[in-house]
Write a protein that holds these residues in place. Structure first.
Motif, short mmCIF file in Angstrom:
data_model
loop_
_atom_site.label_atom_id
_atom_site.label_comp_id
_atom_site.label_asym_id
_atom_site.label_seq_id
_atom_site.Cartn_x
_atom_site.Cartn_y
_atom_site.Cartn_z
N MET A 213 0.86 -1.18 0.00
CA MET A 213 0.00 0.00 0.00
C MET A 213 0.89 1.23 0.00
O MET A 213 1.69 1.42 0.92
CB MET A 213 -0.90 0.03 1.23
N SER A 214 0.78 2.09 -1.06
CA SER A 214 1.70 3.20 -1.12
C SER A 214 1.16 4.33 -1.98
O SER A 214 0.24 4.15 -2.77
CB SER A 214 3.04 2.73 -1.70
N ALA A 215 1.74 5.51 -1.78
CA ALA A 215 1.55 6.66 -2.65
C ALA A 215 2.94 7.14 -3.01
O ALA A 215 3.85 7.13 -2.18
CB ALA A 215 0.78 7.77 -1.92
N GLU A 216 3.12 7.56 -4.28
CA GLU A 216 4.45 7.95 -4.70
C GLU A 216 4.38 9.05 -5.75
O GLU A 216 3.33 9.30 -6.35
CB GLU A 216 5.22 6.76 -5.25
N LEU A 217 5.54 9.69 -5.96
CA LEU A 217 5.68 10.75 -6.95
C LEU A 217 6.61 10.29 -8.06
O LEU A 217 7.69 9.75 -7.81
CB LEU A 217 6.24 12.01 -6.29
N VAL A 218 6.18 10.52 -9.30
CA VAL A 218 6.97 10.14 -10.47
C VAL A 218 7.31 11.40 -11.25
O VAL A 218 6.40 12.19 -11.57
CB VAL A 218 6.18 9.17 -11.38
N PRO A 219 8.59 11.65 -11.55
CA PRO A 219 8.96 12.87 -12.28
C PRO A 219 8.30 12.93 -13.66
O PRO A 219 8.21 11.92 -14.38
CB PRO A 219 10.48 12.75 -12.41
#
Length: 263
Positions: free
Chosen positions: A1-7
């Protein structure tokens, strides 16, 4: 379970979160997403955006409760499918402040297009359904039906000022808008979303008024005073109904101040 940022590009990152995280519920998902957003701005990113499936109402709520403002719909942006664009900038007013909260709400609450028109009559014509009245109609370049002079109200513009601006820009006539005589709701039609049309009184003028018209050639083919019989011949049926309803409200026995498609 995660939230992430992608350039995505310099200073811009795209936020994603897993279906497993969203399944935990609104509260846990928003908490996790907010943490990632804070980390993104702390790392120096200027813009954090996310693309949400229009059918995924839960994800839309996550984006909104996380402080991301709705910017619009990107059509066919992911595998031929539309996505709603939400984003936040590093220098946006914090949502905890009244201005920031209002801007967040303003970004996703429904908006309705407003159209202002002017009812300009020729001197010597009576007001009513007997055909004696003559009103100024415009033959437009972008549709076959004739219409009252006017146009779309710009963002943050007064509808009353808008109609006088449109009349001056399109016809070269300086006529201050008088009282509002009719509010007419227009349902979705011919590719347009629904709208509210506000008809203002343009007063009674000499026939020679048309001699001073300077047409905006890109929008106006011609303009002249027309009888009610001509109104019904030249205008779309809902426009003709709107004109008749507006004229009634200038008579001694006014009709309803609000109509829907002229009815």
């Amino acid at each position: 379970m995660s939230a992430e940022l992608v350039p995505v590009s310099p200073g811009v990152v795209r936020l994603t979160w897993s279906a497993e995280l969203q399944a935990e519920g609104l509260g846990p998902t928003v908490e996790a997403v907010r943490v990632v957003i804070e980390q993104g701005f702390a790392a120096g990113h200027e813009r954090i955006e996310t693309l949400v499936d229009p059918a995924d109402e839960a994800a839309q709520r996550v984006a909104t409760f996380s402080g991301l403002m709705r910017e619009g719909v990107a059509r066919r942006v992911i595998e031929g499918a539309d996505r709603i664009v939400y984003a936040r900038l590093a220098d946006d007013t914090p949502v905890e402040e009244p201005m920031g909260f209002r801007r967040l709400l303003n970004s996703f609450l429904p908006r309705k297009r407003a159209i202002s028109q002017m009812l300009i009559r020729a001197d010597g014509g009576g007001v009513g359904d007997d055909g004696g009245v003559r009103v100024l109609l415009c033959q437009l370049t972008y549709k076959k039906d004739w219409d009252l002079p006017g146009g779309v109200v710009e963002v943050s513009e007064s509808p009353r000022l808008a109609v006088s601006r449109e009349v001056e820009e399109e016809l070269g006539l300086s006529i201050p808008a008088g009282p509002l005589v009719l509010t007419d709701w227009l349902p979705p039609w011919g590719g347009w979303d629904d709208a509210v049309c506000l008809v203002f009184d343009g007063g009674v003028h000499e026939e020679s008024l048309v001699d001073g018209i300077v047409r905006e050639a890109r929008e106006i083919r011609s303009a002249r005073f027309c009888t009610l019989e001509e109104v019904h011949e030249l205008c779309a049926d809902f426009t003709a109904r709107r004109i008749v309803a507006a004229l009634r409200n200038l008579s001694d026995a006014p009709g309803p101040a609000y109509t829907e498609s002229g009815r």
